[in-house]
Design an enzyme around this catalytic site. Structure first.
Site, PDB file in Angstrom:
ATOM      1  N   CYS A   1       0.836  -1.208   0.000  1.00  0.00           N
ATOM      2  CA  CYS A   1       0.000   0.000   0.000  1.00  0.00           C
ATOM      3  C   CYS A   1       0.870   1.258   0.000  1.00  0.00           C
ATOM      4  O   CYS A   1       1.546   1.529  -0.963  1.00  0.00           O
ATOM      5  CB  CYS A   1      -0.992  -0.034   1.157  1.00  0.00           C
ATOM      6  SG  CYS A   1      -2.324   1.148   0.886  1.00  0.00           S
TER       7      CYS A   1
ATOM      8  N   HIS B   1      -3.708  -5.177   0.480  1.00  0.00           N
ATOM      9  CA  HIS B   1      -3.156  -5.634   1.757  1.00  0.00           C
ATOM     10  C   HIS B   1      -3.156  -7.161   1.852  1.00  0.00           C
ATOM     11  O   HIS B   1      -4.154  -7.742   2.264  1.00  0.00           O
ATOM     12  CB  HIS B   1      -3.977  -5.056   2.925  1.00  0.00           C
ATOM     13  CG  HIS B   1      -3.742  -3.611   3.137  1.00  0.00           C
ATOM     14  ND1 HIS B   1      -2.739  -3.121   3.942  1.00  0.00           N
ATOM     15  CD2 HIS B   1      -4.358  -2.520   2.617  1.00  0.00           C
ATOM     16  CE1 HIS B   1      -2.746  -1.801   3.924  1.00  0.00           C
ATOM     17  NE2 HIS B   1      -3.723  -1.415   3.124  1.00  0.00           N
TER      18      HIS B   1
ATOM     19  N   GLU C   1      -1.878  -8.983   4.006  1.00  0.00           N
ATOM     20  CA  GLU C   1      -1.871  -9.458   5.394  1.00  0.00           C
ATOM     21  C   GLU C   1      -3.266  -9.630   5.979  1.00  0.00           C
ATOM     22  O   GLU C   1      -3.423 -10.275   7.000  1.00  0.00           O
ATOM     23  CB  GLU C   1      -1.040  -8.501   6.271  1.00  0.00           C
ATOM     24  CG  GLU C   1      -1.619  -7.109   6.508  1.00  0.00           C
ATOM     25  CD  GLU C   1      -1.360  -6.122   5.373  1.00  0.00           C
ATOM     26  OE1 GLU C   1      -1.021  -6.554   4.260  1.00  0.00           O
ATOM     27  OE2 GLU C   1      -1.518  -4.905   5.606  1.00  0.00           O
TER      28      GLU C   1
ATOM     29  N   SER D   1       4.308 -11.554  37.682  1.00  0.00           N
ATOM     30  CA  SER D   1       2.928 -11.126  37.911  1.00  0.00           C
ATOM     31  C   SER D   1       2.001 -12.304  38.137  1.00  0.00           C
ATOM     32  O   SER D   1       0.830 -12.128  38.436  1.00  0.00           O
ATOM     33  CB  SER D   1       2.431 -10.346  36.702  1.00  0.00           C
ATOM     34  OG  SER D   1       2.225 -11.254  35.626  1.00  0.00           O
TER      35      SER D   1
ATOM     36  N   GLY E   1       1.260 -14.194  35.705  1.00  0.00           N
ATOM     37  CA  GLY E   1       0.751 -14.484  34.364  1.00  0.00           C
ATOM     38  C   GLY E   1       1.774 -15.243  33.540  1.00  0.00           C
ATOM     39  O   GLY E   1       2.915 -15.441  33.970  1.00  0.00           O
TER      40      GLY E   1
ATOM     41  N   ASP F   1       3.316 -14.445  30.706  1.00  0.00           N
ATOM     42  CA  ASP F   1       4.452 -13.731  30.103  1.00  0.00           C
ATOM     43  C   ASP F   1       5.638 -13.635  31.071  1.00  0.00           C
ATOM     44  O   ASP F   1       6.760 -14.021  30.735  1.00  0.00           O
ATOM     45  CB  ASP F   1       4.056 -12.307  29.686  1.00  0.00           C
ATOM     46  CG  ASP F   1       2.866 -12.298  28.746  1.00  0.00           C
ATOM     47  OD1 ASP F   1       2.588 -13.356  28.162  1.00  0.00           O
ATOM     48  OD2 ASP F   1       2.222 -11.247  28.620  1.00  0.00           O
TER      49      ASP F   1
ATOM     50  N   SER G   1       6.143 -15.285  33.743  1.00  0.00           N
ATOM     51  CA  SER G   1       6.613 -16.605  34.188  1.00  0.00           C
ATOM     52  C   SER G   1       7.535 -17.225  33.136  1.00  0.00           C
ATOM     53  O   SER G   1       8.579 -17.793  33.465  1.00  0.00           O
ATOM     54  CB  SER G   1       5.434 -17.542  34.444  1.00  0.00           C
ATOM     55  OG  SER G   1       4.517 -16.933  35.303  1.00  0.00           O
TER      56      SER G   1
END
Ligand code: XMP
Length: 513
Positions: A79, A167, A169, A221, A223, A225, A227
């Site tokens: 684009c 596009h 994608e 946290s 969570g 990520d 961990s």
């Protein structure tokens, strides 16, 4: 060598989608701002120029020096990327009579061109542009057209430059992934060996080189990520890693104790620090969402700094930041949507350097890495939970009393989702991306027994998503919603009304603040 496709970001909303599609081809890719081309990176095998909200004629339009990339790597402009190449190299870009938006078919395709290998006649593509390329630069050749756009795709074979006006994608470009595969694999020569295990191997090696004997504190946290980041760092530097799990007083019910227990099995050196009262004190009287986020972000850093002092000579702060956190916090057009505490919410002055081993990954990729590291499934499947926790789900001022109310309501909702099995045996919890309750700053009149009540309202929020960049509200069964609503009103003192949030993202966001 870790081959990579580099995506130069000109600010399009679909840039991260390009990255996803490339990753789905088991090829590593990185997005960098249009003006931050890493000239000495030997691992780049091809470059993609993204779309942009600007026209090439706009005063503020993002521009780059094409000499730095053309002739050195295969290039694909998408684009704006395609228009920019044409415009800069002597072609002509003009405003289209009307914006071309939506589904179109490629009525002409040069099937001999490697970009269109395997394409079908009339392949459907997605257009979204106000300008159009009316004349190609010398030496460029048209390789696909739609009814309204003659130069829908072009090539300069000798320079290995391609451009597409559509596009590839997006989902509605039916053979878009094939086009990207043709570019990434056939043209750029990707060996498609990016996988969770190769990621672990390369990342552990890089962390060892980067950190050497340095000490790192990492904020956990509970969570997936943070961990996964912790387990990776532990693999790389072992005893030099200290993980800190902070009770900021804004966690879910019993979460501090439960999560600490969970970590016992992972072989990590974890310190639990209860700083709830400090956070409540700092947040007292504050209503403005961004201010709350910044205070919570600073509160975390204060705890990490105090712990680091005890450990001595800690240089690094490790975080489980992932790619979508960064995109939304550090938008290239300079507009912050929300300061995610682990990115934009950090204080400007900090005595640590940041170490973020997952910063290029999407959530589903983090989960793959976690499984490859043999982490327990319930940890991997845990819903995302924001760093500022219930703090962004209590609208207005945060008090300990409000936190208690919200924890009770949230606990009923989350337990309900875990216990409710759908017809295919999967729990509602596992079907939705993320869920939680929001405590609203309004009271309303109700009746309980013969008594008039005047109490708080809560909203339930549950969404489906693949990366939190976009999300739809989860169509939870009415029977389930009825059960949860009853339980909350009957058991949580101070709440007499439950609403269900049916907004998608965009235009709403997942969290209310
Ligand atoms: P929004 O509300 O922006 O949230 O649609 C997108 C995803 O990000 C999570 N979120 C955060 N995560 N720190 C985090 O670590 C934060 O400050 C933060 N704010 C939002 C949110 O829960 C959702 O998964």
């Amino acid at each position: 060598m870790q081959q990579k496709i580099l995506i130069l970001d000109f600010g399009s909303q679909t840039t991260q989608l390009i990255a996803r599609r490339v990753r789905e081809l088991d090829t590593f890719c990185e997005i960098v701002p249009y003006n931050k081309f890493p000239e000495n990176d030997k691992n780049i095998i091809g470059v993609i120029l993204s779309g942009s909200p600007y026209s090439v004629y706009d005063k503020e339009a993002f521009k780059i020096d094409l000499n730095k990339i053309i002739g050195k790597y295969p290039v694909l402009g998408i684009c704006y990327g395609a228009q920019f190449i044409s415009h800069t190299l002597g072609g002509k870009v003009e405003a289209a009579g009307s914006r071309e938006y939506g589904r179109q078919n490629l009525e002409y395709i040069d099937f001999t061109n490697p970009l269109f290998k395997g394409f079908e006649n009339n392949s459907q593509v997605w257009m979204s542009h106000g300008d159009t390329i009316t004349k190609l630069p010398n030496g460029f050749k048209v390789i696909a057209s739609t009814q309204g756009v003659e130069n829908a795709a072009f090539v300069a074979l000798d320079q290995k430059v391609w451009g597409v006006q559509f596009h590839p994608e997006v989902f509605h470009s039916v053979q878009g992934t094939l086009l990207l595969k043709n570019f990434v694999v056939d043209i750029c020569g990707s060996s498609q060996d990016w996988s969770a295990s190769s990621f672990i191997e390369t990342t552990v090696k890089e962390l060892k080189e980067q950190l050497k004997d340095d000490k790192v504190v990492l904020g956990l946290s509970g969570g997936v990520d943070s961990s996964v980041a912790a387990v990776l760092l532990n693999k790389a530097i072992g005893k030099n890693l200290t993980c800190i799990f902070v009770n900021n007083g804004l966690l879910r019910k019993n979460e501090f104790e439960d999560v600490l227990k969970d970590y016992e099995g992972l072989g990590l050196n974890v310190r639990g620090v209860d700083a709830s009262q400090e956070f409540y004190a700092a947040l007292s009287g504050v209503e403005e969402p961004e201010k709350k986020r910044k205070i919570i972000g600073k509160g975390f850093i204060d705890v990490f700094s105090a712990e680091a002092l005890k450990i001595q000579s800690v240089k690094w702060l490790g975080q489980g930041t992932i790619y979508p956190d960064r995109i939304e916090s550090l938008n290239i057009t300079g507009k912050t949507i929300k300061s995610h505490h682990n990115v934009g919410g950090l204080p400007e002055k900090m005595n640590f350097q940041l170490c973020e081993p997952l910063k290029w990954l999407f959530k589903d990729e983090v989960r793959k890495v976690g499984r490859e590291l043999s982490m327990p499934e319930h940890l991997i499947k845990r819903h995302p939970f924001p760093g500022p926790g219930l703090g962004v789900r209590i609208l207005g001022e945060i008090t300990e009393e409000k936190v208690k109310i919200l924890q009770e309501a949230d606990d009923i909702f989350i337990k309900g989702l875990k216990n409710w099995k759908t017809s295919d045996g999967i729990s509602l919890y596992d079907k939705v991306w993320q869920a939680g309750v929001i405590l609203l700053p309004v009271k309303s009149v109700g009746v309980m027994g013969d008594e008039r009540t005047y109490e708080r309202a809560v909203a339930l929020r549950a969404v489906t998503s693949t990366d939190a960049m976009t999300a739809d509200w989860a169509h939870l069964p009415y029977d389930f919603l009825a059960e949860v609503s009853n339980k909350i009103i009957n058991n949580v003192k101070g709440v007499n009304r439950v609403a269900y949030d049916i907004s998608s993202k965009p235009p709403a966001t997942i969290e209310w603040e």
